[in-house]
Design an enzyme around this catalytic site. Structure first.
Site, PDB file in Angstrom:
ATOM      1  N   SER A  50      -4.094  -3.217  -2.071  1.00 50.49           N
ATOM      2  CA  SER A  50      -4.461  -3.937  -0.859  1.00 50.49           C
ATOM      3  C   SER A  50      -4.678  -5.396  -1.216  1.00 50.49           C
ATOM      4  O   SER A  50      -4.872  -5.734  -2.389  1.00 50.49           O
ATOM      5  CB  SER A  50      -5.757  -3.352  -0.267  1.00 50.49           C
ATOM      6  OG  SER A  50      -6.290  -4.199   0.736  1.00 50.49           O
ATOM      7  N   CYS A  85       0.807  -1.228   0.000  1.00 54.45           N
ATOM      8  CA  CYS A  85       0.000   0.000   0.000  1.00 54.45           C
ATOM      9  C   CYS A  85       0.842   1.281   0.000  1.00 54.45           C
ATOM     10  O   CYS A  85       0.518   2.224  -0.716  1.00 54.45           O
ATOM     11  CB  CYS A  85      -0.997  -0.001   1.160  1.00 54.45           C
ATOM     12  SG  CYS A  85      -0.278  -0.064   2.805  1.00 54.45           S
ATOM     13  N   HIS A 118      -3.081   0.839   7.163  1.00 49.40           N
ATOM     14  CA  HIS A 118      -3.248   0.817   5.707  1.00 49.40           C
ATOM     15  C   HIS A 118      -3.280   2.266   5.216  1.00 49.40           C
ATOM     16  O   HIS A 118      -3.715   3.170   5.937  1.00 49.40           O
ATOM     17  CB  HIS A 118      -4.568   0.108   5.371  1.00 49.40           C
ATOM     18  CG  HIS A 118      -4.852  -0.016   3.906  1.00 49.40           C
ATOM     19  ND1 HIS A 118      -3.910  -0.460   2.996  1.00 49.40           N
ATOM     20  CD2 HIS A 118      -5.975   0.245   3.182  1.00 49.40           C
ATOM     21  CE1 HIS A 118      -4.447  -0.461   1.781  1.00 49.40           C
ATOM     22  NE2 HIS A 118      -5.694  -0.039   1.877  1.00 49.40           N
TER      23      HIS A 118
END
Length: 243
Positions: free
Chosen positions: A121, A69, A104
């Protein structure tokens, strides 16, 4: 042995609409694939100047290795540079699942009064979102709803500032100008905070929060000692604070 095919880096064509161009970038990132190996192929230090991170992005296009990410955010910035109508800003999530915390980050996109995102992702609905969301909070709630499907509860959301379109800039990316403890807030409160922030961003009146701390560190360093070499540990400490 057969060499793996290297996906071509997308080129913007004048005939493309911005959503088509963003789609081309996302398709390219998907062709690089998500990095499941457990080994980070590219070192990304968040406190580095934009110019250094853009060099790393260039390396990613040359090496064509799988990415995670954070690399996707840097690559997304690199590939959307030179499109002044496209504003880019980092969106970070801290979530909890069965007692463990997860982090994330995606690249938020603002263009023509609409929000969307680019990213990578393991989960297809936690990366790119189409440029169709009318407000920043609509986009964030879309991610929150996606997380719920995987029984992740979102604890914190951090929004950074627009990243300059100047690839040789020495300023670092501002990763967390706004930090919201969303697990302790109602959706109405979250929406209100996000909309105020989004309005200030569009008016470009926000300044990087990290811009003030080096000045404080430097002036403290000066009062400790007039000798120049005292400044370097101060600078190191300051870099640590920002990361």
């Amino acid at each position: 042995c057969v060499q793996p095919s290297v996906p071509p880096v997308p080129n913007y064509k004048l005939s493309m609409s911005i959503p088509e161009w963003l789609q081309a970038i996302q398709t390219y990132m998907k062709m690089l694939q998500y990095n499941h190996t457990g080994t980070q192929f590219f070192e990304i230090r968040k406190s580095r100047p934009l110019s250094g991170l853009m060099e790393t992005a260039k390396e990613m296009t040359r090496e064509s290795l799988p990415i995670k990410c954070l690399e996707a955010v840097i690559l997304g910035i690199y590939l959307t540079n030179g499109q002044p109508s496209v504003e880019r800003f980092p969106i970070s999530f801290k979530t909890q699942f069965s007692g463990n915390y997860f982090h994330h980050v995606v690249l938020g996109i603002y263009c023509n009064g609409r929000y969307g995102s680019l990213g990578m992702s393991r989960r297809s609905d936690l990366m790119d979102k189409p440029l169709t969301y009318r407000t920043l909070s609509d986009l964030i709630f879309e991610f929150e709803d996606s997380y719920k499907k995987y029984l992740h509860s979102v604890k914190k959301v951090k929004i950074g500032l627009y990243v300059p379109h100047e690839p040789h800039s020495f300023q670092p990316i501002e990763w967390k100008q706004l930090v919201l403890n969303v697990s302790k807030m109602t959706r109405t409160e979250v929406r209100k905070e996000l909309e105020k922030f989004a309005r200030d961003m569009r008016m470009k009146i926000l300044k990087p929060s990290s811009a003030h701390s080096p000045m404080k560190e430097r002036s403290r360093g000066k009062s400790l000692s007039p000798r120049r070499r005292q400044a370097s540990p101060q600078r190191r400490a300051c870099r640590r604070d920002k990361s």
